[in-house]
Enzyme design. Structure first.
Site, short mmCIF file in Angstrom:
data_model
loop_
_atom_site.label_atom_id
_atom_site.label_comp_id
_atom_site.label_asym_id
_atom_site.label_seq_id
_atom_site.Cartn_x
_atom_site.Cartn_y
_atom_site.Cartn_z
N HIS A 38 0.85 -1.14 -0.16
CA HIS A 38 0.20 0.05 -0.02
C HIS A 38 0.84 1.27 0.02
O HIS A 38 0.33 2.40 0.25
CB HIS A 38 -1.15 -0.12 1.24
CG HIS A 38 -2.07 0.75 1.15
ND1 HIS A 38 -3.26 0.19 0.35
CD2 HIS A 38 -2.63 2.03 1.24
CE1 HIS A 38 -4.27 0.93 0.17
NE2 HIS A 38 -3.76 1.95 0.91
N ASP A 66 -7.62 3.60 8.91
CA ASP A 66 -9.12 3.75 8.38
C ASP A 66 -9.40 2.57 7.41
O ASP A 66 -10.39 1.98 7.10
CB ASP A 66 -9.45 4.89 7.47
CG ASP A 66 -9.57 6.36 8.35
OD1 ASP A 66 -9.93 6.04 9.48
OD2 ASP A 66 -9.22 7.14 7.90
N GLU A 69 -12.75 12.39 13.37
CA GLU A 69 -12.05 12.88 12.09
C GLU A 69 -12.95 13.97 11.35
O GLU A 69 -14.16 14.17 11.72
CB GLU A 69 -11.90 11.48 11.15
CG GLU A 69 -11.04 10.59 11.46
CD GLU A 69 -10.47 9.58 10.39
OE1 GLU A 69 -11.02 10.04 9.30
OE2 GLU A 69 -9.92 8.72 10.74
#
Length: 545
Positions: free
Chosen positions: A98, A163, A277
């Site tokens: 990632h 997340d 958030e």
């Protein structure tokens, strides 16, 4: 018999030396090192090609070979072979791939694919201690699997998350690991009790606050520079059953940040939100981006009309959750009502959803599946993540959200504050020099659809404009998932920690063979071990691209 054993040992030693000195480019030679997993050294092989790109989609580097380890011993053997080789080769650990700019790649070395074991069930399974509230997990285990194992089997869960859960434990611990819980529990690296690490010398060491503490703190947030995490002991807590997920809108940035900062200052475990958030809305595309699974046709809003009514070009969304169990619903109603009364959002813009705890934590993956089905996931991702000090966040809003971005966000833009005292300053992480700082994350996707504002070149240039604006405006920011290409940039990034960072590199990876894709240190196999790195600092022999 003793003489015979000595001769056999010497013979084994010379075989291993001859293999490593030949740069171990041959699959069968590498297996002579005693590797139990699988190793592929064929350039055309799917395994090699699969680790030649990453999520960023902007870099392609093919390694010499790919190792799928079955244990920490496999990892130690390949690193030790690289360390002891006369010619040398590099080793990069890869999690779920990632990274954005090729950080987990290596051209003339071996990629250790931690997330793809040699065969199902070969790598260690998680082990939970209910008495001491922790779980031991393989470094290549994905967080979604850790979550399911702990919740389903024990009713427990880690405290801090990212997340997106389809990331490996070792990968996020090498970078920090943050989400909306970080204001309360700190990042994931603040919730680790113990690690097993393979250093750049091929040593497999256990480390913690008490044992090999320098290595422990170096590896956490260390960008893979000091070792490969093969096991992590993660702190646990009782897992809630349900989550109340709330979103509210703001038109005034100062009011928005004031409310965020108020919420993260609350101390009570019972009268505060569990997740805080926020994100920026510069156009209507928030309804269609990969973080919009919250909204549906029956639970949405008209951004254009709200902007017009407020006479603003940018809106801000505050995202909150409250965790609870089914028998606590009345208490949750009361606590949420009390907290919401103290916030100053736009009236009539409160949106609420109730869902299972696991479903909330795994929310991004559901959107990923949708985008994959539309062919919109495997595209370049020129992401930019930066930490901005609280005192400068208003300047950032004026210069970037209301300036550089124009009217096109092309993907989610996250913004939320964290408390610095939840981070351990002994780790390798570097943060702004203020008690409260914000993550600002531009999570954009590039498309070749004829729209210049969605092209990779346009978005990459815009990222550079944002960074230049910060420099010109005196905003002392720090990149999260940093990407630099010169010595001076890395020195500036690490600041007062740079000297310590070099010292740790000399101690734990003296030939600079680990994580060369980060472009911090350049391996030099023409000199002997530690002296190579020390000399490189004298003659400034860093990567300069």
């Amino acid at each position: 018999m003793a003489k015979q054993n000595i001769l056999l040992l010497l013979l084994s030693f010379f075989i291993i030396v001859s293999i490593t000195n030949a740069l171990t480019t041959n699959h069968s030679d590498l297996l002579c090192l005693g590797i139990d997993g699988s190793l592929t050294a064929t350039a055309a092989a799917a395994a090699v090609k699969s680790v030649s790109t990453d999520f960023g989609g902007m870099t392609s580097i093919q390694p010499m070979a790919v190792l799928h380890p079955s244990s920490a011993t496999d990892v130690a053997r390949i690193v030790k072979a690289a360390y002891e080789s006369a010619d040398g080769f590099t080793v990069s650990a890869r999690g779920h791939g990632h990274s954005i700019n090729g950080q987990a790649m290596t051209e003339d070395g071996v990629v250790v694919d931690m997330a793809a074991p040699a065969a199902a069930g070969m790598t260690p399974a998680p082990e939970v201690s209910e008495e001491f509230m922790f779980v031991d997990v393989w470094g290549g285990q994905m967080w979604i699997d850790v979550l399911m194992f702990c919740v389903d089997g024990y009713g427990l869960a880690p405290k801090s998350w990212t997340d997106y859960l389809y990331l490996t434990v070792g990968g996020t611990l090498s970078n920090g690991g943050i989400s909306g819980q970080a204001f309360s529990f700190g990042p994931q690296i603040s919730n680790v009790l113990e690690l097993d690490v393979v250093t750049g010398k091929g040593e497999l060491l256990t480390c913690s606050e008490e044992i090999n503490s320098e290595l422990f703190h170096a590896v956490l947030g260390g960008l893979g520079q000091f070792g490969i995490i093969t096991r992590a002991r993660i702190s646990l807590q009782p897992a809630p059953q349900r989550v109340r997920w709330i979103r509210v809108l703001y038109s005034d940035f100062s009011v928005f940040t004031h409310d965020q900062e108020y919420l993260i200052s609350l101390e009570s475990n019972y009268k505060k939100f569990d997740y805080v958030e926020g994100f920026v809305i510069v156009d209507q595309t928030v309804i269609n981006n990969w973080r919009s699974s919250f909204f549906s046709s029956s639970n949405s809003f008209d951004i254009i009309s709200i902007k017009a009514k407020a006479n603003v070009g940018v809106l801000y969304c505050l995202e909150l959750t409250k965790n609870y169990n089914d028998n606590d619903i009345d208490i949750v109603d009361q606590e949420v009502d009390e907290l919401m009364k103290k916030l100053n959002f736009i009236p009539d813009t409160i949106f609420t959803m109730e869902l299972d705890y696991i479903d909330f934590l795994d929310r991004v993956h559901k959107s990923e599946l949708k985008l994959r089905s539309m062919g919109l996931w495997d595209v370049p991702h020129p992401w930019l993540n930066i930490f901005v000090p609280k005192s400068k966040i208003g300047d950032f809003d004026n210069g970037v959200f209301k300036g550089i971005l124009g009217n096109n966000s092309n993907g989610p833009i996250l913004i939320y504050p964290m408390n610095k005292d939840k981070w351990d300053k002994r780790t390798s992480m570097v943060l702004p020099n203020e008690d409260v700082f914000y993550l600002v994350a531009f999570l954009r996707s590039a498309f070749n659809n004829g729209d210049e504002t969605q092209s990779l070149e346009f978005l990459s240039n815009q990222n550079n404009q944002i960074l230049k604006f910060c420099d010109d405006a005196g905003i002392e920011h720090k990149q999260y998932f940093p990407h630099y290409v010169t010595q001076e940039e890395w020195k500036r990034h690490f600041g007062e920690k740079w000297t310590q960072f070099i010292q740790r590199k000399v101690e734990f990876d003296p030939r600079s063979i680990l994580a060369t894709g980060q472009r911090i240190f350049k391996p030099d196999f023409t000199k002997c071990l530690a002296s190579s790195l020390m000399d490189s600092h004298k003659d400034h022999s860093y990567f300069t691209i």
